[in-house]
Design an enzyme around this catalytic site. Structure first.
Site, PDB file in Angstrom:
ATOM      1  N   ARG A 180      19.856   2.399  11.854  1.00 22.88           N
ATOM      2  CA  ARG A 180      19.079   1.791  12.931  1.00 22.88           C
ATOM      3  C   ARG A 180      19.728   2.097  14.279  1.00 22.88           C
ATOM      4  NH1 ARG A 180      17.477  -4.326  12.082  1.00 22.88           N
ATOM      5  NH2 ARG A 180      16.087  -3.783  13.801  1.00 22.88           N
ATOM      6  N   CYS A 238      22.742  -7.178  17.957  1.00 26.54           N
ATOM      7  CA  CYS A 238      22.186  -6.736  16.666  1.00 26.54           C
ATOM      8  C   CYS A 238      20.691  -6.546  16.858  1.00 26.54           C
ATOM      9  CB  CYS A 238      22.509  -7.744  15.575  1.00 26.54           C
ATOM     10  SG  CYS A 238      21.894  -9.419  15.933  1.00 26.54           S
TER      11      CYS A 238
END
Length: 283
Positions: A180, A238
């Protein structure tokens, strides 16, 4: 004060004369699936069995505001959060222990929020519920109302501009999975990639196969090798401020203070004016 507690230590504390308030924050990230699987139900998992005396706390409803331009899990309304904590029996002068189903992310989110709002004694059960070897109960306790009044600002918090600046002047860790970070996949947010200058530091590499944190000295060595040297300002983000809290917790175990960017990638990537970096290079 250690930020984590073992199951054996928790059992001993619960049997003592001043047992901690115990919060069950079982939660899982729900990603839409073609198979149409129902989302994880933390309340049902709690009702099926929890550590005796634990009170259930709903991450989406009580540890975050509604999703929007500030991300998928923005900071909760302070008054609502305080009311939820008092309902669970949280008081300023009484220790708190938080646990989840083992991943540690949700428990860390509760830990961080309580620390950020000024609670002086909060720990996370290392390894979560799977580490607990004692009995479980199904009855929900009715604790006496606590007296905790949140006072935000006790630990550092980043906004989007602060995170961008820290990526240039200090150390900004991206706690998501490496793919990611690199922008190879993005199952949830508008675009993949990372904040320019951020360093990839997946939080799942802070724990062993049993879900428990690596020893403090190993964590310290890991973060130092990634750039968190003595005197450096450190921050974490995050996807939406949940797994990032777990990395802040890992840094605390290692003795390294760190700020959390709660809006994280879900807020950053929602603004098309903000730059996006892809690939393994931080820039």
């Amino acid at each position: 004060m250690n930020a984590i507690i073992s199951a054996s230590e928790l059992a001993s504390d619960l049997a003592g004369i001043d047992p901690p308030v115990l919060l069950d924050v079982r939660w899982q990230l729900s990603v839409a699936k073609a198979a149409g699987e129902p989302p994880f139900d933390g309340r049902a998992a709690y009702a099926a069995g929890h550590i005796p005396g634990a009170v259930y706390v709903d991450l989406d409803e009580e540890l975050a505001s509604a999703p929007g331009t500030r991300g998928r899990h923005p900071l909760p309304d302070t008054a609502r959060f305080g009311a939820a904590m008092r309902r669970a029996g949280v008081s300023t002068g009484r220790p708190v222990v938080v646990y989840d189903g083992g991943q540690g992310w949700a428990a860390a989110r509760a830990w961080w929020l309580l620390r950020w709002t000024g609670h002086p004694d909060v720990r996370v059960l290392d390894g979560g519920l799977p580490s607990w070897e004692g009995p479980l109960e199904t009855d929900a306790p009715a604790p006496a109302e606590g007296d905790f009044t949140p006072e935000p600002g006790a630990v550092p918090l980043l906004d989007a501009d602060g995170a961008a600046a820290l990526a240039r002047t200090g150390v900004l860790f991206d706690a998501r999975a490496g793919e990611r970070y690199r922008g190879e996949v993005e199952p949830i947010d508008r675009v993949g990639g990372h904040i320019p200058g951020a360093l990839s530091a997946p939080t799942n590499e802070n724990v062993g196969t049993d879900g428990r944190f690596l020893p403090a000295e190993e964590l310290a060595a890991r973060f130092k090798s990634l750039g968190a040297t003595e005197g450096a300002d450190v921050g974490v983000y995050c996807g939406s401020g949940v797994s990032g809290a777990h990395e802040v917790l890992a840094l605390a175990v290692a003795g390294i203070p760190a700020a959390l960017y709660v809006g994280s990638w879900s807020e950053w990537s929602a603004d098309p004016e903000r730059p996006v970096a892809v690939g393994p290079d931080p820039q």
